[in-house]
Design a protein around this motif. Structure first.
Motif, PDB file in Angstrom:
ATOM      1  N   VAL A   1       9.256  27.523   5.414  1.00 61.31           N
ATOM      2  CA  VAL A   1       7.816  27.209   5.474  1.00 61.31           C
ATOM      3  C   VAL A   1       7.082  28.381   6.118  1.00 61.31           C
ATOM      4  O   VAL A   1       5.981  28.763   5.692  1.00 61.31           O
ATOM      5  N   SER A   2       7.726  29.018   7.105  1.00 59.08           N
ATOM      6  CA  SER A   2       7.056  30.149   7.784  1.00 59.08           C
ATOM      7  C   SER A   2       6.838  31.324   6.834  1.00 59.08           C
ATOM      8  O   SER A   2       6.033  32.196   7.098  1.00 59.08           O
ATOM      9  N   THR A   3       7.556  31.345   5.708  1.00 60.62           N
ATOM     10  CA  THR A   3       7.335  32.443   4.750  1.00 60.62           C
ATOM     11  C   THR A   3       6.635  31.955   3.478  1.00 60.62           C
ATOM     12  O   THR A   3       6.600  32.661   2.473  1.00 60.62           O
ATOM     13  N   GLY A   4       6.124  30.726   3.490  1.00 59.59           N
ATOM     14  CA  GLY A   4       5.267  30.324   2.368  1.00 59.59           C
ATOM     15  C   GLY A   4       5.686  29.104   1.571  1.00 59.59           C
ATOM     16  O   GLY A   4       4.932  28.639   0.711  1.00 59.59           O
ATOM     17  N   SER A   5       6.892  28.555   1.827  1.00 63.00           N
ATOM     18  CA  SER A   5       7.323  27.376   1.053  1.00 63.00           C
ATOM     19  C   SER A   5       6.563  26.136   1.527  1.00 63.00           C
ATOM     20  O   SER A   5       6.083  26.080   2.654  1.00 63.00           O
ATOM     21  N   THR A   6       6.537  25.116   0.670  1.00 62.07           N
ATOM     22  CA  THR A   6       5.965  23.821   1.048  1.00 62.07           C
ATOM     23  C   THR A   6       7.112  22.890   1.433  1.00 62.07           C
ATOM     24  O   THR A   6       8.077  22.746   0.668  1.00 62.07           O
TER      25      THR A   6
ATOM     26  N   ARG B   1      14.032  32.214  -1.389  1.00 63.19           N
ATOM     27  CA  ARG B   1      13.431  33.513  -0.993  1.00 63.19           C
ATOM     28  C   ARG B   1      13.281  34.430  -2.203  1.00 63.19           C
ATOM     29  O   ARG B   1      12.254  35.069  -2.385  1.00 63.19           O
TER      30      ARG B   1
ATOM     31  N   LYS C   1      15.557  23.056  10.642  1.00 66.91           N
ATOM     32  CA  LYS C   1      15.346  24.489  10.942  1.00 66.91           C
ATOM     33  C   LYS C   1      15.344  25.303   9.643  1.00 66.91           C
ATOM     34  O   LYS C   1      14.532  26.221   9.468  1.00 66.91           O
TER      35      LYS C   1
ATOM     36  N   ASP D   1      11.978  24.809   8.197  1.00 67.40           N
ATOM     37  CA  ASP D   1      10.930  25.509   8.955  1.00 67.40           C
ATOM     38  C   ASP D   1      10.953  27.012   8.675  1.00 67.40           C
ATOM     39  O   ASP D   1       9.910  27.642   8.538  1.00 67.40           O
ATOM     40  N   ASP D   2      12.164  27.585   8.583  1.00 67.15           N
ATOM     41  CA  ASP D   2      12.274  29.035   8.324  1.00 67.15           C
ATOM     42  C   ASP D   2      11.571  29.399   7.019  1.00 67.15           C
ATOM     43  O   ASP D   2      10.889  30.419   6.924  1.00 67.15           O
TER      44      ASP D   2
END
Ligand SMILES: O=C(CO)[C@H](O)[C@H](O)COP(=O)(O)O
Length: 340
Positions: free
Chosen positions: A40-45, A17, A34, A37-38
């Motif tokens: 990825v929802s903010t931009g990670s691959t 982050r 999870k 996924d958390d």
């Protein structure tokens, strides 16, 4: 800069982050989907496996930051990555690995031309906003290449007054919150001693508060008994006293939340670094009386618990999010070394 991070727990997730908030791009992997996924929802691959990481890294050289508990899990992850990466790529171990494990790993990876960088990372669950103090070991080429990552993760100068006489020291990285300590292993060695010191400081506070609490013992003469307010004493010591510190801040906060620390068992665990610090002291024949006593007190705390040990538990929870529920919280030193 692009980097992969393996291990998205209390530290790894926040490292991602902090990097992404500051313009870096991250490929992330963890067994816990999870946690992936958390992010990825903010931009990670997302990488679907460790093998998949290498495919997603397009920048050269590739850099992979491993942020896992010390011991076998870190060892096997580094070995797997070593099989996937190529000459010039960099593996970073940001956990609390034993420095002699680093030296062995680096030698194996060097045969393929892969760089290994060990980073002692202090900042715990607070690092996302406060930044991480980093003690780095490894060869200069790799450490210099990763400088944008370290600069972003570090706390920066903040509002800490400049140390007198540092004006003529040309390398400003220490003032930014990170150092290149030396060759491979030296970063984790410095972090290990940092944690050894941490034990000693924590133990000093714990004993002090135990003495303050004990002053109300019915064994004492009536006119020498005081029912002291530990919550307020911790608070007042934060303000201008010689013993103010972050560990005291955490203690004050825990006491303000529950003056008797009912939620803490006082069964104080350890993750290995205190033990390795004593081993190093023995190898160097350096007397380490306070640090040894602090370590042995943790061992004893697993048989019965003083109030001071609840103070220790409260501080460990405060800086590292460590939860010690009971006897099962004790750890074995072997769990954390990969080499033996
Ligand atoms: O590195 C840390 C703090 O600086 C970690 O929180 C570490 O787990 C603390 O050591 P121990 O678990 O042995 O108390």
């Amino acid at each position: 800069m692009q980097i992969a991070v393996v291990g998205l727990g209390r530290m790894g997730g926040n490292i991602v982050r902090r990097l992404e908030r500051n313009g870096h791009t991250c490929v992330v992997y963890d067994k816990n989907s999870k946690a992936v996924d958390d992010l990825v929802s903010t931009g990670s691959t997302a990488a679907s496996s460790i093998e998949d990481i290498a495919k997603h890294l397009t920048d050269r050289p590739r850099a992979v930051w491993v942020m896992l508990p010390a011991g076998q899990i870190t060892q096997s992850t580094v070995e797997t990555l070593g099989g996937l990466l190529e000459s010039g790529d960099i593996i970073i171990d940001g956990g609390n690995s034993y420095y002699k494990d680093d030296i062995k790993r680096a030698k194996v990876l060097a045969e393929k031309g892969i760089h290994y960088v060990d980073v002692g990372t202090s900042g715990g669950v607070w690092g996302l906003d406060r930044g991480y103090c980093m003690m780095i070991g490894g060869d200069k080429v790799a450490v210099d290449h990763l400088d944008p990552i370290f600069k972003t993760l570090a706390p920066g100068r903040g509002d800490i007054p400049r140390t007198r006489n540092r004006e003529n020291i040309p390398d400003h990285r220490a003032e930014e919150g990170y150092i290149h300590a030396g060759p491979v292993g030296s970063g984790h060695f410095v972090k290990m001693v940092h944690n050894g010191i941490e034990y000693g400081l924590m133990q000093a506070y714990a004993e002090g508060f135990d003495i303050l609490k004990g002053k109300n013992s019915s064994d004492l003469k009536d006119d020498e008994r005081y029912d002291l307010n530990l919550t307020d004493i911790a608070e007042v010591w934060r303000r201008g006293s010689v013993v103010s510190s972050w560990l005291l801040d955490l203690t004050a906060s825990a006491l303000a939340g529950s003056p008797n620390l009912e939620h803490f068992s006082g069964n104080v665990a350890d993750s290995g670094e205190g033990r390795w610090t004593i081993e190093a002291a023995i190898e160097e024949a350096v007397p380490a009386n306070v640090l040894s006593t602090a370590l042995y007190t943790r061992f004893r705390s697993r048989q019965n618990h003083t109030f001071g040990e609840k103070i220790l538990s409260a501080m460990r929870f405060g800086f590292g999010g460590h939860v010690e529920l009971g006897e099962s919280a004790t750890s074995s030193p072997k769990d954390y070394k990969a080499a033996e």
